[in-house]
Design a protein around this motif. Structure first.
Motif, PDB file in Angstrom:
ATOM      1  N   GLY A 270       0.791  -1.222   0.000  1.00 18.22           N
ATOM      2  CA  GLY A 270       0.000   0.000   0.000  1.00 18.22           C
ATOM      3  C   GLY A 270       0.822   1.271   0.000  1.00 18.22           C
ATOM      4  N   ALA A 271       2.119   1.158   0.286  1.00 15.13           N
ATOM      5  CA  ALA A 271       2.942   2.356   0.413  1.00 15.13           C
ATOM      6  C   ALA A 271       3.293   2.913  -0.963  1.00 15.13           C
ATOM      7  CB  ALA A 271       4.218   2.027   1.178  1.00 15.13           C
ATOM      8  N   LEU A 272       3.692   4.183  -0.972  1.00 15.98           N
ATOM      9  CA  LEU A 272       4.030   4.803  -2.256  1.00 15.98           C
ATOM     10  C   LEU A 272       5.320   4.191  -2.790  1.00 15.98           C
ATOM     11  CD1 LEU A 272       5.267   8.509  -1.905  1.00 15.98           C
ATOM     12  CD2 LEU A 272       6.062   6.665  -0.494  1.00 15.98           C
ATOM     13  N   ALA A 273       5.508   4.267  -4.121  1.00 12.86           N
ATOM     14  CA  ALA A 273       6.739   3.741  -4.709  1.00 12.86           C
ATOM     15  C   ALA A 273       7.843   4.755  -4.483  1.00 12.86           C
ATOM     16  CB  ALA A 273       6.538   3.493  -6.194  1.00 12.86           C
ATOM     17  N   PRO A 274       8.931   4.364  -3.819  1.00 15.18           N
ATOM     18  CA  PRO A 274       9.991   5.333  -3.542  1.00 15.18           C
ATOM     19  C   PRO A 274      10.772   5.726  -4.796  1.00 15.18           C
ATOM     20  CG  PRO A 274      10.517   3.179  -2.585  1.00 15.18           C
ATOM     21  CD  PRO A 274       9.207   3.041  -3.251  1.00 15.18           C
ATOM     22  N   GLY A 275      10.648   4.930  -5.856  1.00 14.69           N
ATOM     23  CA  GLY A 275      11.430   5.153  -7.067  1.00 14.69           C
ATOM     24  C   GLY A 275      11.359   6.572  -7.629  1.00 14.69           C
ATOM     25  N   PRO A 276      10.152   7.047  -7.993  1.00 16.02           N
ATOM     26  CA  PRO A 276      10.065   8.373  -8.621  1.00 16.02           C
ATOM     27  C   PRO A 276      10.686   9.487  -7.781  1.00 16.02           C
ATOM     28  CG  PRO A 276       8.003   7.215  -8.871  1.00 16.02           C
ATOM     29  CD  PRO A 276       8.858   6.356  -8.009  1.00 16.02           C
TER      30      PRO A 276
END
Lengths: 480, 220
Positions: A270-276
């Motif tokens: 559910g967490a945001l993708a840290p990539g961007p």
């Protein structure tokens, strides 16, 4: 020998050495003890290859942190060898007194202690404490010359560093808050290996906010724009061995912390993708630093901006993620540490021989100091990313993986790389070639650390040992 | 009175935010130091209350450090330093007091919005505490960037750190809180001593950092 003993040794040796070095008044003996302690740490680091992973509540050994530990103790050792020659010159020229040097050697080992502890600990609170300790030790080192410039640099580093301190601790507290309903109160809520196992059950919103604070906090230490302002000053005003350790090691340690928390986030659907986020900050740092390279007038400041540029590339590569980009990021990080510390070894001796750090006053190094001059040429060519050196290969891999994942992203990436390439070669031309200016004394230099690093970078560009490739591939898969 | 524990914690943490805002507009150093002492005493009360409510006696150590070290010793030392350095004159914030206060209020609003949204699952106790702690943290940060004076920046840093201690004690059962507060105290002691020593030994004309900026060698 068991893994646990090795893990304790890797930070216990520097701790003992720091205490001992504080008591040694003769700087010649102290610099040898410093080298010996760093060598022992390196041996302990290398012996970790012989043991399999290890996990308990406080210590952790897996394939990811071995990369960092070995790189850290290796550059720590070569920098201590360089430091011995560098320090002798500073003593003779009267820039440092014996009291300063006693302090210098003790703090050098405190720094190694902090960094190694941050790498082997399994507790995110302890990791924070260790990184802060290493940072504060470098703050003191940066201010050691006590000139106005050095004190200003140390103050700026302290102010920006403490913002990082605050954000990273707040992020750590939030991670604990997110974990506490799942893992229960107390210690388990801060043990990384337990957290990553149960991260899927954590509250995603809280994890997101925690990661943003952690990225900004530790990102300050990585030197990501726009939080990089301390980095050039700290590199330019401190003793050069410290610049090498800062660029080659401390930035990596902060990056390691970011990667650990990135893995935590990746384990929660559910967490945001840290990539961007990481890609954005990475690209911003790369392009910003690439342009700033053109305006530098101080040689150490210029290479400090080059460090920001490279940390940008590395964070960008890890932000893209996936086996290929992570592999490229790891390789880029290793190559950058080796090449950049080699450059600082050369620059340290050059500025001592020429008596200045101003680029305009240094010309024709290949004529006046052939060995140092060509060392600098080789190092700068390597860091600019020319084939067949190792940095070229890792940058090539970063660009290739970017093409595979998001073709349009490679436009700003390649643009930034080319701008930086141009700036470095332009400055190098003036520094290394042409009529030598200024008298300058013959350099009493130790060439082995510098050429040792450069040889490794060259070999890595031509042939990577298969064992290393397999190992890096494992780590890259682990990073997800 | 079932909610007395919550109400008192709320009151103390809220007062801490209020005092943080008060720190922003102090334009004389002695007054700034006095308000900071009040800040530290409020933190000590808040931590002590948490220790009582959470039944965690170890937090009393943190409260004692906040009271003794940051509430009494550091303000005392700073008062002596500014008299010795002869800088108990007016201090000039970079931006005016009006915009700084507005920015401060915006930061408080921001931290409320962010933290209360993000933590619907957590207990109200921890939620409010975290939201207040983030406000104190951001206000400390604002103070550090809006002041040019080194003593002002250090006080900003210490108030930022008070926010962190508040957050750490609010997180129930968090390990290492005492250790972290001790480590911070040592760090602050070093910095305060550093300001004092460098002024005396190295003959800085001023601890005003704008004067330090002039000493920069690059791109002039």
């Amino acid at each position: 020998m068991t893994a646990q003993i090795l893990l304790i040794l890797i930070f216990a040796i520097p701790a003992v050495a720091a205490v001992g070095l504080a008591g040694i008044a003769d700087y010649r003996i102290a610099s040898r003890v410093n080298m010996l302690a760093s060598l022992l740490t390196l041996v302990a680091g290398l012996m970790m290859f012989g043991v399999s992973g290890y996990t308990d509540d406080f210590l952790l050994l897996d394939e990811l942190n071995i990369v960092f530990i070995v790189l850290n103790s290796f550059v720590g050792f070569t920098a201590s060898a360089f430091s011995a020659t560098y320090i002798r010159h500073e003593m003779e020229s009267g820039r440092l007194t014996p009291t300063h040097l006693r302090f210098y050697h003790a703090i050098y080992q405190v720094m190694m202690f902090g960094m190694n502890l941050a790498l082997v600990t399994n507790n995110i609170g302890l990791m924070w404490v260790a990184i802060e300790l290493a940072t504060l030790a470098t703050v003191m080192m940066v201010g050691i010359y006590r000139t106005h410039e050095a004190l200003e640099a140390a103050w700026k580093y302290f102010i920006l560093g403490s913002v990082g301190i605050g954000f990273a601790l707040f992020g750590t507290i939030l991670i604990y808050m997110a974990a506490q309903p799942v893992t229960g109160e107390g210690l388990p809520g801060m043990v990384w290996s337990l957290l990553v196992m149960r991260a899927a059950e954590f509250d995603p919103a809280l994890l997101n906010i925690a990661f943003i604070f952690l990225l900004l906090g530790y990102g300050t230490k990585v030197g990501l724009a726009p939080l990089h302002a301390w980095l050039p000053d700290a590199h330019a005003e401190g003793p050069t061995p410290i610049s090498a350790v800062l660029s080659g090691l401390l930035l990596n340690i902060a990056l390691y912390a970011v990667l650990r928390f990135k893995m935590l986030l990746a384990a929660n659907a559910g967490a945001l993708a840290p990539g961007p986020l990481m890609m954005g900050l990475g690209l911003l740092s790369l392009i910003f630093a690439a342009f700033m390279l053109y305006r530098r007038r101080d040689i150490k400041r210029m290479f400090a901006y080059s460090s920001i540029e490279h940390m940008g590339i590395i964070v960008f590569a890890f932000g893209i993620g996936g086996p290929l980009a992570n592999f490229a990021g790891l390789l880029q990080m290793t190559m950058h540490s080796l090449a950049k510390s080699a450059i600082f070894f050369a620059v340290g001796h050059i500025s001592q021989a020429k008596g200045t750090q101003r680029i305009a006053e240094i010309r024709g190094l290949t004529v006046s100091h052939p060995v140092l001059g060509w060392g600098l040429v080789l190092g700068t060519v390597a860091i600019a990313g020319m084939p067949p050196l190792g940095v070229f290969m890792s940058e090539f891999l970063v660009v290739t993986s970017t093409f595979a994942r998001g073709p349009w992203l490679s436009i700003p990436l390649v643009f930034g790389l080319l701008v930086a390439f141009g700036a470095l070669l332009l400055r190098l031309n003036g520094l290394a070639f042409g009529e030598p200016t200024g008298g300058g004394s013959p350099a009493k230099a130790s060439y082995i650390p510098m050429f040792g690093h450069l040889a490794l970078v060259l070999v890595a560009g031509i042939w990577l040992p298969p064992a290393l490739v397999i190992w890096f591939q494992h780590v890259a898969e682990m990073l997800g | 009175m079932p909610d007395l524990a919550f109400d008192v914690a709320h009151l103390l943490a809220g007062s801490l935010v209020l005092v943080s805002l008060m720190l922003l507009y102090q334009d004389r150093l002695p007054a700034l130091i006095n308000v900071f002492a009040l800040h530290a005493i409020l933190l000590a009360a808040s931590v002590a209350w948490q220790a009582l409510v959470q039944d965690a006696p170890v937090l009393f150590v943190t409260a004692a450090i906040a009271l003794g070290f940051k509430g009494i010793i550091i303000p005392g030392a700073l008062r002596r330093i500014i008299v010795r350095l002869g800088i108990h004159r007016e201090i000039e914030p970079v931006v005016g007091i009006g915009p700084t206060m507005l920015a401060g209020m915006a930061l408080v609003a921001l931290s409320m919005v962010v933290m209360l949204r993000a933590t619907p699952a957590a207990s109200p106790f921890a939620r409010e505490d975290l939201a207040f702690a983030l406000s104190v943290l951001l206000l400390g940060l604002l103070m550090m960037v809006s002041r040019r004076n080194a003593v002002g920046q250090v006080i900003g840093f210490m108030s930022l750190e008070n926010g962190l201690i508040l957050a750490a004690t609010g997180a129930k059962g968090m390990p290492l809180v005492v250790e972290i507060s001790v480590a911070f105290s040592i760090l602050i002691a070093f910095i305060v001593i550093g300001i004092f020593l460098f002024r005396i030994r190295e003959r800085f004309d001023t601890v005003d950092l704008q004067a330090l900026d002039r000493a920069r060698g690059d791109q002039r």
